[in-house]
Enzyme design. Sequence first.
Site, PDB file in Angstrom:
ATOM      1  N   SER A 163       1.068  -1.255  -0.179  1.00 25.05           N
ATOM      2  CA  SER A 163      -0.112   0.163  -0.038  1.00 25.05           C
ATOM      3  C   SER A 163       0.827   1.330   0.018  1.00 25.05           C
ATOM      4  CB  SER A 163      -0.921  -0.143   1.312  1.00 25.05           C
ATOM      5  OG  SER A 163      -1.510   1.171   1.742  1.00 25.05           O
ATOM      6  N   TYR A 206      -2.847  -1.332  10.306  1.00 25.90           N
ATOM      7  CA  TYR A 206      -2.349  -1.760   9.052  1.00 25.90           C
ATOM      8  C   TYR A 206      -1.339  -0.754   8.512  1.00 25.90           C
ATOM      9  CZ  TYR A 206      -3.872  -1.060   4.194  1.00 25.90           C
ATOM     10  OH  TYR A 206      -4.113  -1.000   2.831  1.00 25.90           O
TER      11      TYR A 206
HETATM   12  N1  LIG Z   1      -8.771  -0.622  -1.920  1.00 24.22           N
HETATM   13  C1  LIG Z   1      -7.785   0.057  -1.840  1.00 24.22           C
HETATM   14  O1  LIG Z   1      -7.866   1.302  -1.733  1.00 24.22           O
HETATM   15  C2  LIG Z   1      -5.755  -0.416  -1.112  1.00 24.22           C
HETATM   16  C3  LIG Z   1      -5.301   0.728  -1.290  1.00 24.22           C
HETATM   17  C4  LIG Z   1      -4.470  -0.238  -1.050  1.00 24.22           C
HETATM   18  C5  LIG Z   1      -3.394  -1.193  -0.349  1.00 24.22           C
HETATM   19  N2  LIG Z   1      -5.289  -2.798  -0.493  1.00 24.22           N
HETATM   20  C6  LIG Z   1      -4.607  -3.346  -0.675  1.00 24.22           C
HETATM   21  O2  LIG Z   1      -5.351  -4.277  -0.955  1.00 24.22           O
HETATM   22  C7  LIG Z   1      -5.859  -5.405  -0.771  1.00 24.22           C
HETATM   23  C8  LIG Z   1      -6.741  -6.260  -0.992  1.00 24.22           C
HETATM   24  O3  LIG Z   1      -8.248  -5.339  -0.592  1.00 24.22           O
HETATM   25  P1  LIG Z   1      -9.559  -4.140  -1.019  1.00 24.22           P
HETATM   26  O4  LIG Z   1      -9.002  -3.115  -1.040  1.00 24.22           O
HETATM   27  O5  LIG Z   1      -9.916  -5.119  -2.028  1.00 24.22           O
HETATM   28  O6  LIG Z   1     -10.666  -4.929  -0.098  1.00 24.22           O
HETATM   29  P2  LIG Z   1     -11.513  -6.473   0.419  1.00 24.22           P
HETATM   30  O7  LIG Z   1     -12.341  -5.993  -0.890  1.00 24.22           O
HETATM   31  O8  LIG Z   1     -12.273  -6.038   1.498  1.00 24.22           O
HETATM   32  O9  LIG Z   1     -10.596  -7.518   0.059  1.00 24.22           O
HETATM   33  C9  LIG Z   1      -9.532  -7.840   0.792  1.00 24.22           C
HETATM   34  C10 LIG Z   1      -9.852  -9.279   0.865  1.00 24.22           C
HETATM   35  O10 LIG Z   1      -9.237 -10.337   1.725  1.00 24.22           O
HETATM   36  C11 LIG Z   1      -8.971 -11.332   2.484  1.00 24.22           C
HETATM   37  N3  LIG Z   1      -8.789 -11.732   3.773  1.00 24.22           N
HETATM   38  C12 LIG Z   1      -9.385 -11.050   4.724  1.00 24.22           C
HETATM   39  N4  LIG Z   1      -9.016 -11.975   5.557  1.00 24.22           N
HETATM   40  C13 LIG Z   1      -8.408 -13.004   5.323  1.00 24.22           C
HETATM   41  C14 LIG Z   1      -7.954 -14.114   5.797  1.00 24.22           C
HETATM   42  N5  LIG Z   1      -7.750 -14.621   7.371  1.00 24.22           N
HETATM   43  N6  LIG Z   1      -7.945 -14.729   5.074  1.00 24.22           N
HETATM   44  C15 LIG Z   1      -8.035 -15.340   3.937  1.00 24.22           C
HETATM   45  N7  LIG Z   1      -8.091 -13.825   3.018  1.00 24.22           N
HETATM   46  C16 LIG Z   1      -8.335 -13.075   3.883  1.00 24.22           C
HETATM   47  C17 LIG Z   1     -11.215 -10.899   2.159  1.00 24.22           C
HETATM   48  O11 LIG Z   1     -11.848 -12.085   1.873  1.00 24.22           O
HETATM   49  P3  LIG Z   1     -12.352 -12.914   2.846  1.00 24.22           P
HETATM   50  O12 LIG Z   1     -12.895 -11.775   3.307  1.00 24.22           O
HETATM   51  O13 LIG Z   1     -13.563 -13.897   1.780  1.00 24.22           O
HETATM   52  O14 LIG Z   1     -11.483 -14.237   3.638  1.00 24.22           O
HETATM   53  C18 LIG Z   1     -10.838  -9.812   0.898  1.00 24.22           C
HETATM   54  O15 LIG Z   1     -10.939 -10.821  -0.418  1.00 24.22           O
HETATM   55  C19 LIG Z   1      -4.647  -6.011   1.016  1.00 24.22           C
HETATM   56  O16 LIG Z   1      -4.035  -6.488   1.422  1.00 24.22           O
HETATM   57  C20 LIG Z   1      -4.920  -4.522   0.806  1.00 24.22           C
HETATM   58  O17 LIG Z   1      -4.440  -3.871   2.010  1.00 24.22           O
HETATM   59  C21 LIG Z   1      -5.789  -2.066  -0.593  1.00 24.22           C
END
Ligand SMILES: NC(=O)c1ccc[n+]([C@@H]2O[C@H](COP(=O)([O-])OP(=O)(O)OC[C@H]3O[C@@H](n4cnc5c(N)ncnc54)[C@H](OP(=O)(O)O)[C@@H]3O)[C@@H](O)[C@H]2O)c1
Length: 267
Positions: free
Chosen positions: A157, A172
């Site tokens: 991130s 985070y």
């Molecule tokens: N969206 C942004 O702006 C942004 C920016 C920078 C970085 N990121 C990073 O991108 C990644 C994806 O985030 P997102 O924004 O797409 O959010 P999201 O839609 O909430 O996705 C998070 C994913 O992580 C999975 N997860 C959480 N805990 C888990 C566990 N214990 N075991 C296996 N899977 C787990 C969830 O699946 P389940 O609940 O089904 O397990 C879900 O598929 C993250 O690492 C986040 O920090 C996102």
Amino acid sequence: MSNHTVPAPLAATGEDPLARFRVDGRVAVITGASSGLGAHLARLLSSAGARVVLAARREAPLKELAAQLPGSLAVPCDVTLAADRERLVRTVSEEFGAIDILVNNAGLSQTVPAEQHTVESFSEIVAVNLTAVFALSTAVGTGMLERGRGSIVNIASIYGMVASGSLPQAAYTASKGGVVNLTRELAAEWGARGVRVNALCPGWFWSEMTESMLGTDKGRSWVERRTPMRRAGQLDELDGALLFLASDASSYVTGASVPVDGGYLAL
Ligand SMILES: NC(=O)c1ccc[n+]([C@@H]2O[C@H](COP(=O)([O-])OP(=O)(O)OC[C@H]3O[C@@H](n4cnc5c(N)ncnc54)[C@H](OP(=O)(O)O)[C@@H]3O)[C@@H](O)[C@H]2O)c1
């Protein structure tokens, strides 16, 4: 000297330079593929030719996505549980063979002032965002090292590079900072043995995680004020960087953290 294969120069092969971005026939595991960035990146790798393995805790959305991606596999997995990680690696090996690409995308966030963050909630976030990245990278990396090839892409991130300031989220930012330096460490340890490890550092993108910010006028304007391009990203704006890092297009890139952030880190 390294013991892995160096790709032939393009001039010698006459190959289309864009062909190096394809991942035809490669086996790619994507964690957190049940929603958001992970589901999008799984679709992307599948459309670029990979056989994708979708891992997350929620089985229904994984199966729904798998039904849309030819030759893919859904494996329910809590990345914080050793037994689940072992089952994931074993299932992929039995069904698909060796893993070529690992995208460590599963992640959690919590917005809370540091002085109110409990050690328990801090540890829970670090367990998903950092410890599981280490554990799965080493579990999958062992096989990659034996074969002398593999690409690991960690979804870190912008908050792995800078603090989030008035949006307090100590666990985070600490965990993502850890991912950025773990990426460098694994890259340094494994570089001569053909396994590349890089990080992608997204800025703000729509997902379940960011809905509470981007879904409100106040939150969206907080993001827009801090982003030189004055908007959040669209998921497909991650595609070029992810394909670059996952594929042979980045065959001489390791230990890098690539921002895709509308200029957020430029300020
Ligand atoms: N969206 C942004 O702006 C942004 C920016 C920078 C970085 N990121 C990073 O991108 C990644 C994806 O985030 P997102 O924004 O797409 O959010 P999201 O839609 O909430 O996705 C998070 C994913 O992580 C999975 N997860 C959480 N805990 C888990 C566990 N214990 N075991 C296996 N899977 C787990 C969830 O699946 P389940 O609940 O089904 O397990 C879900 O598929 C993250 O690492 C986040 O920090 C996102």
